[in-house]
Design a protein around this motif. Structure first.
Motif, PDB file in Angstrom:
ATOM      1  N   ASP A 143       3.074   1.424   3.467  1.00 49.74           N
ATOM      2  CA  ASP A 143       4.158   0.809   3.516  1.00 49.74           C
ATOM      3  C   ASP A 143       5.336   1.241   2.773  1.00 49.74           C
ATOM      4  N   ALA A 144       5.000   2.680   2.389  1.00 51.09           N
ATOM      5  CA  ALA A 144       5.886   3.293   1.544  1.00 51.09           C
ATOM      6  C   ALA A 144       5.271   4.969   1.021  1.00 51.09           C
ATOM      7  N   TYR A 145       6.415   5.406   0.558  1.00 48.10           N
ATOM      8  CA  TYR A 145       5.774   6.263   0.273  1.00 48.10           C
ATOM      9  C   TYR A 145       6.783   7.109  -1.304  1.00 48.10           C
ATOM     10  N   MET A 179       8.938   7.800   6.706  1.00 46.38           N
ATOM     11  CA  MET A 179       8.949   6.405   5.732  1.00 46.38           C
ATOM     12  C   MET A 179       9.515   6.268   4.956  1.00 46.38           C
ATOM     13  N   ASP A 180       9.591   4.406   4.309  1.00 46.43           N
ATOM     14  CA  ASP A 180      10.504   4.210   3.087  1.00 46.43           C
ATOM     15  C   ASP A 180      10.201   5.691   2.277  1.00 46.43           C
ATOM     16  N   ARG A 200       1.062  -1.630  -0.431  1.00 49.08           N
ATOM     17  CA  ARG A 200      -0.016   0.127  -0.012  1.00 49.08           C
ATOM     18  C   ARG A 200       0.486   1.255   0.108  1.00 49.08           C
ATOM     19  N   VAL A 201       0.842   2.404  -1.054  1.00 47.15           N
ATOM     20  CA  VAL A 201       1.686   3.556  -0.912  1.00 47.15           C
ATOM     21  C   VAL A 201       0.909   4.838  -1.514  1.00 47.15           C
ATOM     22  N   GLY A 232       0.230  -4.437  -8.635  1.00 47.60           N
ATOM     23  CA  GLY A 232      -0.746  -4.587  -8.036  1.00 47.60           C
ATOM     24  C   GLY A 232      -0.391  -4.575  -6.646  1.00 47.60           C
ATOM     25  N   PHE A 233      -0.186  -2.833  -6.823  1.00 49.04           N
ATOM     26  CA  PHE A 233      -0.248  -2.433  -5.517  1.00 49.04           C
ATOM     27  C   PHE A 233      -1.308  -1.194  -4.942  1.00 49.04           C
ATOM     28  N   GLU A 234      -1.794  -1.355  -3.897  1.00 50.19           N
ATOM     29  CA  GLU A 234      -3.305  -0.141  -3.588  1.00 50.19           C
ATOM     30  C   GLU A 234      -1.955   1.309  -3.508  1.00 50.19           C
TER      31      GLU A 234
END
Length: 400
Positions: free
Chosen positions: A143-145, A167-168, A14-15, A50-52
């Motif tokens: 999960d990440a930016y 964040m990552d 999720r990004v 498949g990212f959100e």
């Protein structure tokens, strides 16, 4: 490359993705433009992997007519990626958090205009921005930016510099390609001639670029208002205001010493226009600068002879960079300079970067294709800063 890219990011997470979708607004309607097309490449890749995806972006500034919701932007983005894009009229409120939690792989959600948040706009240190409610609320939802907004990377706003500190953080494809192309003039080694076409309306920008790149660029080809001011420094009776527009005299007062010094120290690197174009009874007319005794008309373009002089220099170059238009190309009568040098660049195999903003619009307006150039930037202020060697705080945040 000094930051992480999408190649370093595992699929299916999720990004939170920062884009720059800031667009012209006419009668309340957001206008489609090149930025949607470019950012669509990043979003499409994330969807396919498949990212959100939740999208942050800004539009306009408070108090201006173009300060509107991103609801229309979501629809335009959906058209560009050929995929559904949802919208929520909050940036980090309860409904936004709910909709973010409901994201599945391949979903795209546009959050409301970041500049509608009090935490976003003040220019403050990244450390300050990272502690705002805006950043602290959203950071735990992802999960990440991913920052894909190179064209806004000179702004120290929360959505651009706050998240990478907590964040990552990764660069999107637009950020990656813009950074690589726009820093090439300073970081890339060229065996042959390097030429820069320099125009536009702001003399200070031109001087700063030329000063920073005087040891890198072999030939500066000048036009636009800045070019006319350099002609004034060379002793020609141009570069003056003849009406109330105040385009020349104030800039001359502010920059005359720098222009004269630049011309004196680097005359062999500076090629000035030999003729200028103006309107005469509704038609284009041209006049050699050597024949001008007194400025009595507004010059709106470089002349045809100037284009004929500039074109061979471009064709003999290994690399050509463009910053600013050579004339008022929006009017076809005065597109000869800008379109002429772009056509010369397109005809060569040189490495080329076309500056963002107005200049890049001329490519589409006059029947050229972007793939005829090495890179067509969608950045304006960030492109100028890259050319002058100034740091981009958004890029620095990613690098940290």
């Amino acid at each position: 490359m000094t930051f992480q890219t999408l190649d370093d990011l595992d699929d299916g997470q999720r990004v939170l993705v920062r884009l720059d979708l800031n667009s012209p607004v006419e009668d309340g309607t957001v206008q489609d433009n090149r930025r949607f097309d470019r950012h669509a490449e990043t979003i499409s890749e994330l969807v396919d992997r498949g990212f959100e995806v939740a999208v942050l972006a800004h539009q306009g500034r408070p108090g201006r007519d173009d300060f509107v919701s991103l609801a229309q932007h979501a629809d335009i983005l959906a058209d560009h990626i050929g995929h559904d894009v949802d919208f929520v009229d909050e940036t980090y409120g309860p409904q936004a958090i709910h909709d973010i939690a409901d994201l599945d792989g391949g979903d795209v959600l546009v959050l409301e205009n970041t500049r509608m948040c009090d935490d976003e706009l003040p220019e403050e240190d990244p450390e300050v921005k990272s502690q705002t409610e805006f950043v602290q609320t959203l950071k735990g939802e992802f999960d990440a930016y991913i920052n894909d907004a190179y064209s806004a990377a000179h702004r120290s706003h929360a959505s651009l510099v706050g998240f990478p500190l907590v964040m990552d953080a990764y660069a999107g494809r637009v950020m990656e390609t813009e950074y690589e192309a726009n820093t090439a003039i300073a970081e890339k080694e060229f065996d042959g001639q390097v030429t820069m076409v320099v125009g536009g309306t702001k003399a200070t920008d031109v001087i700063d670029v030329m000063t920073h790149l005087d040891e890198t660029v072999d030939d500066f080809l000048l036009g636009g208002i800045a070019g006319e001011l350099f002609l004034r420094a060379a002793g020609y009776p141009v570069g003056y205001d003849i009406d109330d527009a105040n385009l020349y005299d104030e800039q001359w007062e502010q920059n005359s010493e720098k222009i004269e010094t630049m011309l004196e120290d680097h005359r062999d690197q500076i090629t000035l226009a030999v003729d200028l174009a103006y309107e005469d009874d509704g038609d284009r007319a041209e006049q050699a600068v050597d024949d001008i005794e007194e400025k009595s008309v507004s010059y709106l373009d470089v002349g045809s002879e100037t284009v004929m002089e500039y074109s061979p220099i471009i064709r003999d170059s290994e690399a050509v960079f463009v910053k600013g238009a050579l004339g008022m190309f929006e009017d076809e009568r005065f597109s000869v300079g800008t379109a002429g040098v772009l056509e010369a660049i397109a005809d060569t195999d040189c490495f080329s970067v076309i500056g963002g903003g107005d200049t890049s619009r001329a490519i589409e307006m006059y029947g050229m294709e972007e793939n005829e150039f090495g890179h067509v930037s969608i950045a304006g202020g960030a492109y100028i800063r890259a050319l002058t060697g100034a740091e981009l705080v958004g890029v620095e945040a990613l690098q940290r």
